[in-house]
Design an enzyme around this catalytic site. Structure first.
Site, PDB file in Angstrom:
ATOM      1  N   LEU A  96       0.822  -1.203   0.000  1.00  0.00           N
ATOM      2  CA  LEU A  96       0.000   0.000   0.000  1.00  0.00           C
ATOM      3  C   LEU A  96       0.861   1.261   0.000  1.00  0.00           C
ATOM      4  O   LEU A  96       2.034   1.221   0.373  1.00  0.00           O
ATOM      5  CB  LEU A  96      -0.932  -0.024   1.214  1.00  0.00           C
ATOM      6  CG  LEU A  96      -1.847  -1.270   1.262  1.00  0.00           C
ATOM      7  CD1 LEU A  96      -2.407  -1.476   2.660  1.00  0.00           C
ATOM      8  CD2 LEU A  96      -2.963  -1.141   0.244  1.00  0.00           C
ATOM      9  N   PRO A  97       0.269   2.397  -0.396  1.00  0.00           N
ATOM     10  CA  PRO A  97       1.080   3.606  -0.592  1.00  0.00           C
ATOM     11  C   PRO A  97       1.598   4.274   0.671  1.00  0.00           C
ATOM     12  O   PRO A  97       2.635   4.942   0.627  1.00  0.00           O
ATOM     13  CB  PRO A  97       0.121   4.557  -1.340  1.00  0.00           C
ATOM     14  CG  PRO A  97      -0.954   3.703  -1.891  1.00  0.00           C
ATOM     15  CD  PRO A  97      -1.088   2.553  -0.947  1.00  0.00           C
ATOM     16  N   LYS A 214      14.132  -0.080   5.314  1.00  0.00           N
ATOM     17  CA  LYS A 214      13.622   0.432   4.045  1.00  0.00           C
ATOM     18  C   LYS A 214      13.727   1.945   3.951  1.00  0.00           C
ATOM     19  O   LYS A 214      14.142   2.490   2.925  1.00  0.00           O
ATOM     20  CB  LYS A 214      12.168  -0.014   3.875  1.00  0.00           C
ATOM     21  CG  LYS A 214      11.438   0.622   2.701  1.00  0.00           C
ATOM     22  CD  LYS A 214      12.055   0.289   1.359  1.00  0.00           C
ATOM     23  CE  LYS A 214      11.191   0.857   0.233  1.00  0.00           C
ATOM     24  NZ  LYS A 214      11.751   0.585  -1.096  1.00  0.00           N
ATOM     25  N   LYS A 289       7.201  11.162   0.213  1.00  0.00           N
ATOM     26  CA  LYS A 289       6.569  10.508   1.366  1.00  0.00           C
ATOM     27  C   LYS A 289       7.587   9.702   2.161  1.00  0.00           C
ATOM     28  O   LYS A 289       7.639   9.776   3.399  1.00  0.00           O
ATOM     29  CB  LYS A 289       5.427   9.608   0.893  1.00  0.00           C
ATOM     30  CG  LYS A 289       4.644   8.916   1.989  1.00  0.00           C
ATOM     31  CD  LYS A 289       5.153   7.501   2.314  1.00  0.00           C
ATOM     32  CE  LYS A 289       4.922   6.531   1.189  1.00  0.00           C
ATOM     33  NZ  LYS A 289       5.329   5.145   1.576  1.00  0.00           N
TER      34      LYS A 289
END
EC number: 1.1.1.31
Length: 342
Positions: A96-97, A214, A289
């Site tokens: 998911l974003p 990440k 983001k």
């Protein structure tokens, strides 16, 4: 393995070994056979299809009806909510974003955890890029749940945060790298599934550590892309062709992924976003983001990241200037005003 909610001793070890043997012989371990995949964007759609190719029984969901239609036209079962996906799945994978989307899919109405403490799937894998705090929050929620039916290989549901690196090309080719946080036993058990979508898996430690790895990786990637782009544009202004600099970088100390695999200069490399007007890659919006997540996490531990902060400012500017849906390598053209290679 004692005290971790798994049946202890050689039984788990034998089962993990049988899973790994099963993958090597192209068989799908029965405990991983029914997979629910939620999130069919540029990355998730390829990951789900690689699972299907590997022989897993995949059911999918996305809020984008057009994305689901592409799967339903190929005979792949689609569901209208995360909860519906979970009702027919042994394993759930989410891609998911943002953290907001992850929390909604797990905790929202018709979410994966909306029916309380008894869950059907025994394993949850979140491959979204989110902050470590979100991963740990979901892990805590899962740890409080029970299974509707006890399994011989797990007494309670497990979750892994397993974000990926490699971008859309690696997702399509099944060559992603997974950075995995959570219980090591769950990681070992999930390995056949991860290896159907990627070529390398790295265990990073406890819950949230995959997500931490990440955001560190993506911060380094953003900074290196800007550095390479800046150097290419300086070279152009000094009269050196980008192809020449690329040849030099790729056999010398400047060599990096942004030069040899994902070159930002249009006309230098085929099959990358710069060769198609920066479309179909990792968007500037997502990079902004991820950098925002990295800076927030850095602030949380009192660590200053001057280069990461500058990179975030650049990607925010790109988004403000209308490049939010272009691949993040577009900084070469739209921030530094670099030129196409003739």
């Amino acid at each position: 393995m004692v005290g971790l909610g798994w049946r202890v001793g050689s039984k788990v070890q034998r089962w993990v070994r049988s899973c790994l043997r099963g993958f090597s012989s192209a068989a799908v371990p029965s405990q991983l056979e029914n997979v629910g995949f939620i999130g069919l964007g540029n990355m998730g759609s390829h990951m789900a299809r690689n699972l299907i190719t590997a022989g897993y029984k995949v059911t999918v969901h996305d809020i984008n009806e057009n994305s689901m239609k592409k799967f339903s036209e190929d005979g792949i079962p689609t569901k209208q909510s995360p909860l519906e996906v979970s009702e027919s799945s042994d394993v759930i994978i989410t891609m998911l974003p943002s953290s907001t989307h992850v929390l909604e899919v797990y905790n929202g109405p018709n979410g994966l955890l909306c029916r309380g403490e008894r869950l059907g799937p025994w394993l949850y894998i979140d491959s979204s890029t989110v902050d470590p705090q979100t991963s740990r929050k979901i892990s805590t929620a899962i740890s409080r749940c029970l299974l509707k039916e006890k399994k011989g290989y797990a007494e309670s549901p497990k979750i892994l945060d397993a974000p990926v690196s490699g971008g859309v090309p690696a997702a399509e080719a099944g060559k992603l790298t997974f950075m995995v946080g959570g219980l090591e036993e769950a990681y070992l058990a999930a390995k056949p599934l991860l290896q159907a979508m990627g070529e390398k898996t790295i265990y990073c430690g406890g819950a949230g550590n995959g997500s931490a790895a990440k955001i560190c990786n993506n911060m380094a990637m953003a900074i290196s892309m800007l550095g390479v782009s800046e150097a290419f544009v300086l070279g152009q202004n000094l009269g050196i062709k980008a192809t020449t600099l690329t040849d030099i970088f790729n056999c010398s100390s400047a060599r990096c992924w942004s030069s040899d695999t994902y070159n930002p200069v249009p006309g230098v490399m085929e099959g990358v976003p710069s060769s198609r007007n920066y479309s179909g890659g990792f968007t500037s919006k997502l990079m902004a983001k991820d950098l925002d997540l990295a800076m927030a996490s850095a602030s949380g531990v009192g660590f200053k990241c001057p280069m990461g902060s500058n990179a975030l400012e650049i990607y925010r500017k790109l988004c403000e200037d209308g490049c939010e849906l272009k691949d993040f390598s577009c900084a070469f053209r739209h921030y530094y005003s670099g030129k196409n290679e003739e």
